[in-house]
Write a protein that holds these residues in place. Structure first.
Motif, PDB file in Angstrom:
ATOM      1  N   SER A 141       0.606  -1.109  -0.127  1.00 39.66           N
ATOM      2  CA  SER A 141      -0.210   0.488   0.001  1.00 39.66           C
ATOM      3  C   SER A 141       0.768   1.269   0.088  1.00 39.66           C
ATOM      4  O   SER A 141       0.397   2.423   0.555  1.00 39.66           O
ATOM      5  CB  SER A 141      -1.427  -0.225   0.542  1.00 39.66           C
ATOM      6  N   ASP A 165      -6.590   1.436  -4.333  1.00 43.74           N
ATOM      7  CA  ASP A 165      -7.641   1.254  -3.346  1.00 43.74           C
ATOM      8  C   ASP A 165      -8.672  -0.525  -3.325  1.00 43.74           C
ATOM      9  O   ASP A 165      -9.282   0.115  -2.009  1.00 43.74           O
ATOM     10  CB  ASP A 165      -8.359   2.530  -4.259  1.00 43.74           C
ATOM     11  N   HIS A 168      -7.080  -2.580  -1.080  1.00 40.60           N
ATOM     12  CA  HIS A 168      -7.357  -1.173   0.667  1.00 40.60           C
ATOM     13  C   HIS A 168      -8.475  -2.193   0.515  1.00 40.60           C
ATOM     14  O   HIS A 168      -8.574  -2.683   2.265  1.00 40.60           O
ATOM     15  CB  HIS A 168      -6.779  -0.010   0.591  1.00 40.60           C
ATOM     16  N   THR A 186     -16.820   1.863   9.603  1.00 37.13           N
ATOM     17  CA  THR A 186     -16.282   2.619   8.400  1.00 37.13           C
ATOM     18  C   THR A 186     -15.742   2.084   6.669  1.00 37.13           C
ATOM     19  O   THR A 186     -15.858   1.948   5.896  1.00 37.13           O
ATOM     20  CB  THR A 186     -14.541   2.243   9.595  1.00 37.13           C
ATOM     21  N   SER A 190     -15.880   3.545   3.243  1.00 37.32           N
ATOM     22  CA  SER A 190     -15.339   3.006   2.283  1.00 37.32           C
ATOM     23  C   SER A 190     -16.039   2.630   0.942  1.00 37.32           C
ATOM     24  O   SER A 190     -15.574   2.602   0.089  1.00 37.32           O
ATOM     25  CB  SER A 190     -13.754   2.771   2.618  1.00 37.32           C
TER      26      SER A 190
ATOM     27  N   GLN B 162      -9.363   7.344   1.686  1.00 34.84           N
ATOM     28  CA  GLN B 162      -8.250   5.655   1.713  1.00 34.84           C
ATOM     29  C   GLN B 162      -7.576   6.130   0.591  1.00 34.84           C
ATOM     30  O   GLN B 162      -7.011   4.749   0.387  1.00 34.84           O
ATOM     31  CB  GLN B 162      -8.561   4.319   2.440  1.00 34.84           C
ATOM     32  N   GLN B 200      -1.803   6.126   0.525  1.00 37.94           N
ATOM     33  CA  GLN B 200      -2.527   6.659   1.451  1.00 37.94           C
ATOM     34  C   GLN B 200      -2.767   7.979   1.759  1.00 37.94           C
ATOM     35  O   GLN B 200      -2.357   8.586   1.864  1.00 37.94           O
ATOM     36  CB  GLN B 200      -3.129   5.461   2.069  1.00 37.94           C
ATOM     37  N   LYS B 202      -4.683   9.844   3.321  1.00 41.55           N
ATOM     38  CA  LYS B 202      -5.110  10.320   5.083  1.00 41.55           C
ATOM     39  C   LYS B 202      -4.019  10.559   5.740  1.00 41.55           C
ATOM     40  O   LYS B 202      -4.411  12.264   6.810  1.00 41.55           O
ATOM     41  CB  LYS B 202      -5.699   8.767   6.145  1.00 41.55           C
TER      42      LYS B 202
END
Lengths: 196, 216
Positions: A141, A165, A168, A186, A190, B162, B200, B202
């Motif tokens: 990531s 993304d 993730h 959460t 997302s 994210q 990311q 964030k």
């Protein structure tokens, strides 16, 4: 961002021209340029150079790096190195494209230079694809991309960031299903959000 | 036709038009590439618009055939493009995330750290209102009474914090914590000056806002 916008940003780079007219200094918002003296080299932003060239009011001076020997060295280094090597500058591709596009006759051995720059670009792009592949396979990531130019970075958008993304998102789901305490807030956040 | 120094009345700070342009261009680039709406740079926009007007008046005094006039016009068009695109990008974000932005902005106004300009905020509020009215008129008024309530929070769309972004560090920042979702091994990285990364949004959102990193 669109490629033309990267080109737009790259056009702010300062290049050398030899004007064929004389004029006092011009005071632009992005700085002062001039005075223009016919036959004497001077610096202007690339967008202005292209415009003057199109009006046939100047000749372009090839940038220092636009030289067969120098480019050959860069190409060899790029081939040998596992990493990306440092390019002459951030917008080498844009500068090359614009200058060779409007002023090929001002650049000695323009066709050869074009080929070498294209080769360098191709080597770097194939390297970039390999490293993207490795990054995705390792489930990463995070990645460090020193010496990649803006145009090169832009060429892997939106593919790479979006793939990361998605990865993730998958990880989030794995974590939610595996952990006993479902953190639904959460998740919905997302899930419903949009990619920009 | 000088681009004289411009004085910002609020903090008596002297900055050149060149600096304003550079700041605007960076703000535009960040706004284009960040998932959320960023704090506005209205003072810079206003300042540049004033400068453009001033320049345009001077250009009109020049004879049409003067070389300077087309050079200046070209530069002004380039700057106008940046400003228009910057403002449009912000409006697009306001429209996409209107409910979330209005809610968050209300809290930010209380603490005096607003991201939107007063007119952008008014636009956002009107947009939410219009959307609500539209949905009521077209759908909600025609469904059974117990389903007619408009649930704002369920309608809210949030930007994806994210999502991954590319950035270049303007100065060295140490100890950015990257969350490890599957294991418990959070990773810590350093951003050296001039280095480039993909990560990311964030953990670096604040660094974008205070100018320590630039999105690319």
């Amino acid at each position: 961002m669109d490629p033309f916008e990267i080109e737009f940003i790259g056009e702010n780079r300062i290049v050398s021209i030899i004007p064929n007219f004389s004029h006092d200094k011009i005071f632009l918002i992005c700085g002062e340029f001039g005075p223009f003296r016919a036959g004497l080299p001077m610096n202007v932003p690339l967008w202005l150079a292209v415009m003057l060239k199109q009006k046939q009011k100047c000749r372009m001076v090839p940038p220092d790096w636009m030289d067969i020997e120098a480019l050959e060295t860069i190409k060899e280094e790029e081939k040998i190195s596992r990493f990306f090597t440092k390019m002459p500058h951030e917008h080498y591709m844009i500068e090359a494209k614009l200058i060779l596009g409007v002023a090929a006759e001002d650049i000695p051995r323009a066709a050869e230079i074009k080929t070498i720059i294209k080769d360098i670009w191709d080597i770097r792009m194939s390297k970039l694809r390999t490293s993207m592949d490795a990054l995705m396979k390792s489930g990463g990531s995070y990645g460090r991309l020193d010496h990649l130019t803006m145009m090169e970075i832009n060429s892997v958008k939106p593919l790479l960031p979006q793939a990361m993304d998605e990865l993730h998102r998958i990880k989030m789901m794995t974590r939610q299903t595996s952990s006993s305490t479902l953190n639904s807030s959460t998740f919905s956040q997302s899930g419903s959000s949009q990619n920009k | 036709m000088d681009t004289e120094d411009i004085e910002l009345s609020e903090d008596e700070e002297e900055i050149t038009a060149e600096t304003v342009l550079k700041t605007l261009q960076n703000a535009w680039q960040n706004e284009r590439l960040s998932p959320e709406i960023l704090p506005h740079h209205n003072d810079m926009v206003e300042c540049m618009l004033g400068q453009i007007q001033h320049m345009e008046r001077n250009i009109n005094k020049l004879p049409k055939t003067d070389l300077r006039s087309c050079i200046h016009k070209m530069e002004l068009n380039r700057i106008k493009y940046i400003i228009c695109n910057y403002l449009k990008t912000r409006l697009n974000k306001i429209e996409s995330y209107c409910i979330a932005i209005v809610n968050e902005e209300k809290q930010r106004i209380e603490s005096g750290t607003n991201y939107l300009t007063p007119s952008e905020f008014r636009y956002a509020q009107e947009y939410v209102l219009n959307m609500e009215n539209h949905l009521k008129n077209t759908v909600l008024d025609h469904v059974p009474g117990n389903m007619q309530t408009f649930e704002f929070n369920k309608m809210a769309i949030y930007p994806n914090y994210q999502s991954h972004v590319f950035l270049k560090a303007n100065e060295t920042v140490n100890g950015i914590v990257l969350e490890d979702l599957l294991g418990d091994q959070d990773e810590e990285i350093d951003l050296e000056e001039g280095s480039q990364h993909i990560l990311q949004y964030k953990p670096i959102a604040d660094l974008v806002k205070n100018g320590k990193v630039q999105l690319v």
